[in-house]
Structures are given as C-alpha cells and as structure tokens.
Design a protein around this motif. Structure first.
Motif, mmCIF file in Angstrom:
data_model
loop_
_atom_site.group_PDB
_atom_site.id
_atom_site.type_symbol
_atom_site.label_atom_id
_atom_site.label_comp_id
_atom_site.label_asym_id
_atom_site.label_seq_id
_atom_site.Cartn_x
_atom_site.Cartn_y
_atom_site.Cartn_z
ATOM 1 N N THR A 1 24.379 40.221 35.427
ATOM 2 C CA THR A 1 24.423 38.769 35.243
ATOM 3 C C THR A 1 24.142 38.356 33.801
ATOM 4 O O THR A 1 24.689 37.379 33.310
ATOM 5 N N ASP B 1 32.690 31.194 30.276
ATOM 6 C CA ASP B 1 33.231 31.382 31.615
ATOM 7 C C ASP B 1 34.693 30.943 31.657
ATOM 8 O O ASP B 1 35.010 29.764 31.601
ATOM 9 N N ASP C 1 27.788 36.473 42.661
ATOM 10 C CA ASP C 1 29.208 36.423 42.348
ATOM 11 C C ASP C 1 29.997 37.258 43.360
ATOM 12 O O ASP C 1 29.944 38.488 43.344
ATOM 13 N N VAL D 1 27.366 28.248 41.884
ATOM 14 C CA VAL D 1 28.812 28.022 41.791
ATOM 15 C C VAL D 1 29.237 26.669 42.356
ATOM 16 O O VAL D 1 29.967 25.919 41.721
#
Lengths: 271, 548
Positions: B184, B473, B215, B446
């Motif tokens: 991460t 990202d 994720d 998220v």
C-alpha cells in the motif's frame, strides 16, 4: 472524564493555600515580626505551631509568608510563561534566522547553572522583590521557551496552519488562533510544574539569604532561620518545609490530571 | 486435506473511549489449507488487520480476543499461554507489516534483523540463517544478494525494504505468513514488482498466506480464495474467480464495480489559459526538484498531474500557491504574472487559488468548530460576520452534501470523508477560480473517494471551477481529467488531452504507469509481466520501475 479523588485532594490543597495567601495577615494571631515568646517554644494553645529562633509565633509567620512566597512564585511563573511562550511561538512560526538567534541565545543562558547565575545577579543588584521575580522569571522562561517551541513546531507543520498562511492570515492569527489552542494542554501542565520549581527555587534562594529579606517572612528563609533546631531534636524547621512540600504535591496532583486530559484531547476527543 | 488455519466464530473487542469493550470483529470464521493464499478485503474499520493478527494469537494494544477458536494445525491458540505463543510466532506464523520503513529498526543492519527470529528460536545457526536469507534475497530479486544484508534500512528503497521484510518472514520457514497491506505504501510501478516477487516466492516455498488489502484488484492477483469483510462481519467468501465474476452480495458487487465515475473529456475552448505555469525550475535549498515545467489550465477544465512519489507533482502545487518561490520561470493567473512569493500576493490573488489537501485529519484545526473553520474564510475575504456567516456556512455544507447541523461540530467528531468535504467547503467559501486538489482521495476508502470525486465534478459543472488534480492514482485520472500531465523526476514527460495520452502509442514511462495499475481481472499480473517480457524480447523500449 470524571476527576479522580487525588485531583480533588490536589484542588483542596490549592484552595487552602490560596485562602491562606489571600487572608493570611487577617487570620494570623500575631504580627509578622512580633516577638511574642521564648526561642523555640513547643506547641501550645497560645502558639499552635510553637515559636521560631527569635521567639516569633510560627503560625503567624507561616500565614504572613504564604502570600509573599506564593505571590512571588506565581508572578515569576506567569512572567516566565509570558516571555517563554511569546518567544517560543515566534521562533516556531517565523523560523529561519529568528529561530536561530532566539534558540542559540536561550541555549547560552541555559548553559550557565541556574543557581550560580541567580546568585551572581542577585549579589550585584539591590535585593528587592521585583528583581527577584525578574531573575526567576528570566531563568525559568528558558525552559518554557524550549517546550513552547517544541510543541508549536509540531503544530506549525500541520496543513491547517499552511491553509491559514495561504489565506494570507497575519502572524497574530496564526499564533493565537491556530497554534496556541493546539499547544495549550501541555503548556498548562507545564505551568503547574514550573510553578513548583519557581516556588522551590525561591525557597532555596531565601535559604541562601538572597531571596526575600528578613524580617519579612517567607518559607524558605524560615527553614534556614530555624535549621539549627534540628540538632536539638525539634521539628520546627520541618513545618515551613512541609508547607512547601504539601503545596508542591497538591499542584502536581492537578497537573497529572491535566496531562492525562490533554493527552486524551489530542486523540481527537472533543475538548 | 488437513487445515492449516481454522478460525471459528471469532469475536474481538476493543476498548472504547468510555472504558467499555466494543466488539470490532463479530463472529468471523475462516479456513485455510496448506500452501494456499486467502485474501482478506474490506474498507478501513472492517477488522481485516485485526483478524490477520489473530492468526498469530495476537490482539493489538487496547484489544482483546473475546471468544471463539483459532486453530493452527489443530492446535488451539485462543487462550494459549504466552510461552506457547512465543514458540509459534516467528516460527510457524510470521507477519509482514504495511510500512516496512516503520517496522525495521534503523540502527541495525538489515541482515541482523532478517535472521533474528530464526536464530532466536534456535531453528538455524546464524550462518545457516544468513545463507538462507541470501538465497531468498535472490529469489525476491533484490540487488547484489551477497551484500544486500550489510546495508541499513535507510540505504535501500521502499520497495526493497518491503521485500526484505518478506525475506525476514520467510527465513524461519513458517507454514503461514500474514501480509498486512504489504504494497500500500509503494508506488504502482514498484508495487507490481514486489507483488510478482512475493507471489513467486510463496508459491515456490510452499507457504500459505493470509493477504490483507483494501484493493480488490490486487488481492485478485495473489489469492486463491477471497473473503470480503465489512464492520467485523463476513460479507462473502469464495474462490477468487467467483468473487470477481459472480459476486453474490450487493456489497461485493459495489467493490467490484467501483469507479463508476466517468466524465467525458471537455473539448478545449481555445481561450487563454486561466492558470499558466511557464518554464518553472524549482529547488529545495540546493536540491533541484522541478526542471522546466510548463502547465496550462483553462477555466472550467480539469488538468490531472500524474506521477510517482518524488516526481515533483506536489512541489508544483507549492510553486503555484507561492509556498516555494521558483528559481526561474513564472506562474500566471488570467494572463498576469503572480508574485512568486506568498507574502507579495494580494488577498484577492490568494483567494482565487485554493488548495485541498491529502490528509483531511491535519488540514482542519482540531480546536475549531466547523463554523469557525469555514466561516473564517468568509470573514477574512468578504467581511461576512455573525448570523449571516452562520447561514452561509450552513449553505456551503449543503453544497458539499453535509447536514447543516455540522456547523457546531469539531473535526474530531467527523469521519474521514466528511472531513474532506469540510475541506472542500472551506475552499469553496473563498469563491475560487482554481482549486488545487493534492491527492484528495488517496486517504479515503474507495467508495468514499468515489463520492468525493462525484461531488467535485458536480461542483465544477455548477460553478465552472478549474481543477488542478495532483494524484498518483491513474484510475482517478481516467475518471475525472480533461488534460493529463505525466511527470517523472521533476520533468514533464508527456502532456495533452486525456484521449490522446491514454491511447497508444505511449511514452515508455506513461506506458509503464498505465500498465502497472492493477486491473480487476484474475491473472492480470501474470499477463502484464509476460507482455513486458515479450516486448523486451522483441527489442522494444520497456521502462522498468526506477526502484529508488
């Protein structure tokens, strides 16, 4: 958070001392320097705490000394925090050269042993209460400066301070509205500790004869005046010493609680 | 087949603020066979790390294992004596933490730390352990395996350190390794290499693993089975293919289908740019960070600045806002040059460019109420005070989809997503023309991040604010950008409209970045690595992670 019993004891002690400091001269049965009996008389109805090395009433002297001893220590500590916090925040928020000059200056001052420094200054300058307060305040402010600067440094790098800078806020707003509220809890705790140190420092100066001058009563001086009584097995010098010790403990009980609370507040609990 | 790990109806409690015990894991059961990988996935607060640690019979400080059963090869760890647990942890079960940088002791050489567990537990002699460590360094493709262990933690990169930690966990030859978000903290291009190395190593060594992450795309590459957790409860558990392709629960479907935000690219109007960065060079002290960077932003558009850590994208924001005066070059607003330093800018110039930060926790003063935080901007720029200010703050809160009662809250009483919305409300209060968003969604879960992106897009439609969106990202970039600027080591590698940048042929670095973003597809990792190898074999230029 509910305060524990020890905190209440601490507050009670402080309340008693505050009352003594404010009302001492009114409550005391005799005058401050009035000779009322024989040397080192034992406890009696007329003299509940006995008499001192000159035959003055011990209880009266304790009460007279309370306002002076606590007053000087409190004034010195307040002044020390005024100086130390202002300079500490300035160093942290402005940084750069200002920080460099202030920090090195304070380091220099701290490099000299406090007691020696105080003795030299007080030996040179005329002995007065104002000078005494100033000397203690300046010496103590070095420690406050270091703490204020360190805690402010942690806060100054936070994004919300940068937001204030980007908004165009002035130094005053950044220091008093953004930094100060976030650094207050550890500094309040430190205030309690520093007050104790100032109090003890004043007592040691008086003990060495450079503090508050006779015949005015103060607790450190009273320990010195009566120190010889110990060799005769008399508890007299322990009385003012206990007065000093108990207040120190009382203040520390409250300080501990405040420290605990502030560490809780820092975890994001509503202040 | 005997089970390696079997957790039955596990309840874990955490000490609440008022000193009461609150359940954070509410009866979770799981099974793991030898040499298999189980993925634990969920948002923050789902209890995935807590369950991972429970596999070692461990509960974090302030937590306790309340009831249930944790069996390792049939042996009960729940309520086992500390003595017994000591012979299991670091021997039969090992743990790889999220931040290797924080987990290594900076004062000791890597090697001494890597072999410590095996030597302490008497599994190997120091020499054997060192030899084993070297073998594993090679396996995890660490540079110069003979010398690697002689280094100190600060002398190797983040990706290398994370692999060193994996070696540390593997040296004692445990049956089970718990990986807690091991990639991460890494950049995407580094992450892919670490993932590949870890995957290969655990398969070769025949170890089982519990792989914890938020994720789903990542865990799909690593795990045979996936367990979806939410608020301390199991939502769904099944083989990786089933979870990805045929999720049964609504929550899992939501996880699989995130990134529904999609904004069509706005055509360039050809108008003069609102904000323009011209040939900027910048440095921290004597260390140069930006080289000849030029970026233009038209009113009402979104420019995304993409790059990995150290690419200088945040420095660019500091130059634009005036926090870091550039060495050369200039920043123009509405065609007029902005003074390079913050102190020389007028109140109005400051007002027109606002910044929203990555970490909402530290961007809000914890000692001020929301009314003060947002209201100060109104008083400062527009002189709005009193009841009018309060009304205006409430209106701004509505604007960012928060209830008006929040005016009297302190930041500590809000969730991460809510805090970020307060930050956006504060920026809006200044009625800016440009908002610089510095990684605004990377500290959020998220789904929360998704909602924040939607909000930003809606605000842009309504008010015509231009965004300079700084991010690492690429999924976010694809979702919201009009133009993309790709940065590498302080230079702009490539820039242009989204459609152009995202369609091949790419600049080799853009290609590396794009292909390193994990996709929600089983076997993606193997496919990407294979493709890269093939293209290399054909003699095409393929960039590799710099692995700084």
């Amino acid at each position: 958070m509910r305060p524990r019993a020890s905190v209440l004891v601490g507050f009670a002690i402080i309340a008693v001392y505050a009352a003594a400091a404010l009302l001492g001269p009114l409550l005391s049965p005799y005058g401050e320097a009035e000779v009322v009996g024989d040397v080192w008389e034992p406890f009696s109805a007329a003299h509940p705490l006995g008499t001192d090395n000159l035959g003055r009433d011990m209880l009266s002297r304790l009460l007279w000394g309370a306002s002076r001893t606590i007053g000087v220590a409190l004034a010195a500590t307040l002044l020390a925090f005024g100086i130390g916090m202002t300079l500490g925040y300035l160093a942290a928020v402005v940084g750069g050269w200002v920080d460099m000059i202030l920090s090195r200056g304070i380091d220099t001052l701290m490099a000299i042993p406090t007691l020696i420094f105080a003795l030299v200054v007080l030996a040179v300058l005329p002995p007065s209460v104002v000078i005494l307060i100033l000397v203690i305040a300046v010496l103590d402010s070095t420690r406050v400066f270091r703490l204020a600067r360190a805690v402010a440094m942690d806060v100054v790098v936070m994004d919300f301070v940068e937001v204030a800078r980007l908004r165009g806020e002035r130094l005053g707003w950044i220091v008093f509205r953004e930094v100060l509220p976030n650094t207050l809890p550890p500094l309040i705790a430190e205030f309690g500790l520093r007050f104790c140190f100032a109090f003890l420092f004043l007592s040691s100066l008086s003990f060495l004869g450079l503090g508050i001058q006779p015949p005015a009563a103060d607790w450190g001086g009273m320990v010195r005046d009566n120190a010889n009584a110990i060799s005769f097995g008399l508890p007299i010098p322990l009385i003012p010493a206990a007065a000093i010790a108990i207040l120190t403990i009382g203040v520390n009980l409250v300080v501990d609680w405040q420290l605990e609370r502030s560490s809780g507040a820092r975890r994001g609990v509503r202040p | 087949m005997t089970l390696l790990l079997e957790i039955r109806d596990l309840h874990i409690e955490a000490l609440g603020e008022e000193g009461n015990w609150q359940e954070i894991v509410k009866g979770v059961s799981l099974e793991l066979e030898p040499a298999r990988v189980l993925g634990l996935i969920g948002e923050s607060g789902a209890g995935k790390s807590t369950i991972g640690l429970a596999a070692l019979g461990y509960a974090r400080h302030g937590c306790r294992l309340a009831r249930g059963s944790i069996r390792l090869q049939g042996e009960e760890l729940f309520g086992a004596t500390p003595e017994k647990l000591r012979h299991i942890r670091g021997v039969r079960v090992c743990y790889v933490a999220q931040s290797a940088a924080a987990a290594f002791n900076p004062a000791h050489r890597l090697e001494d730390q890597v072999i410590e567990a095996a030597v302490q537990h008497g599994i190997m002699t120091p020499d054997e352990a060192r030899a084993e460590a070297r073998r594993l360094y090679t396996k995890l493709r660490l540079p110069k395996p003979e010398l690697f262990g002689r280094r100190y933690p600060h002398q190797v990169s983040g990706g290398q350190l994370q692999r060193a930690m994996t070696v540390m966990a593997m040296v004692p030859r445990p049956d089970l390794i718990v990986f807690d978000e091991p990639t991460t903290a890494l950049d995407v291009t580094t992450q892919i290499e670490v993932l590949a190395a870890i995957k290969e190593a655990i398969a070769d060594e025949g170890m089982a693993a519990v792989y914890i992450t938020h994720d789903l795309a990542l865990v799909a590459q690593m795990a045979h089975r996936i367990m979806v957790l939410r608020d301390g409860l199991t939502v769904e558990v099944g083989p990786t293919e089933q979870i990805l392709e045929a999720p049964r629960e609504a929550y899992t479907r939501a996880l699989v289908n995130v990134r529904r935000v999609q904004k069509p690219e706005k055509p360039r109007s050809g108008a003069a740019p609102l904000l323009e960065v011209r040939a900027v060079d910048a440095a921290y002290g004597t260390v140069p960070v930006l080289f000849d960077v030029s970026v233009a932003l038209e009113a009402g558009r979104t420019v995304a600045v993409v790059g990995e850590s150290g690419s200088g994208k945040s420095t660019l924001a500091r130059v634009i806002t005036g926090l870091l005066p550039p060495r050369s070059g200039e920043v123009r607003l509405d065609g007029r040059p902005l003074p390079s330093s913050l102190g020389d800018r007028s109140k109005d110039q400051l007002r027109r460019i606002q910044l929203v930060y990555q970490m909402p926790d530290v961007a809000l003063n914890p000692r001020q109420k929301v009314e003060e935080i947002v209201g100060r901007v109104l008083s400062f720029y527009f002189g709005i005070e009193g009841a009018e200010r309060r009304r205006e703050v409430a209106r701004l809160l509505e604007e960012v989809e928060l209830p008006a009662v929040f005016v009297d809250r302190y930041p500590g009483e809000l969730s991460g997503g809510q805090k970020q919305r307060i930050c956006i409300a504060r920026a809006l209060a200044a009625r800016p023309e440009v908002i610089i968003c510095d990684e605004v969604t990377s500290a959020l879960d998220v789904q929360v991040a998704d909602a924040v992106l939607r909000l930003l897009l809606r605000l842009q439609e309504e008010t015509g604010i231009a965004y300079l969106f700084i991010t690492h990202d690429l999924a976010t970039v694809k979702a919201i950008a009009d133009d993309i600027v790709v940065m590498l080591e302080g230079r702009v590698v490539e820039q242009g409209p989204k459609s152009e940048i995202l369609t091949p042929p790419h600049h080799p670095y853009t290609d590396l970045l794009l292909s390193s973003v994990p996709e929600m597809e089983v076997g993606w990792l193997d496919r990407v690595l294979r493709e890269r190898a093939e293209r290399k074999a054909r003699g095409e230029t393929v960039m590799e992670a710099a692995d700084r």
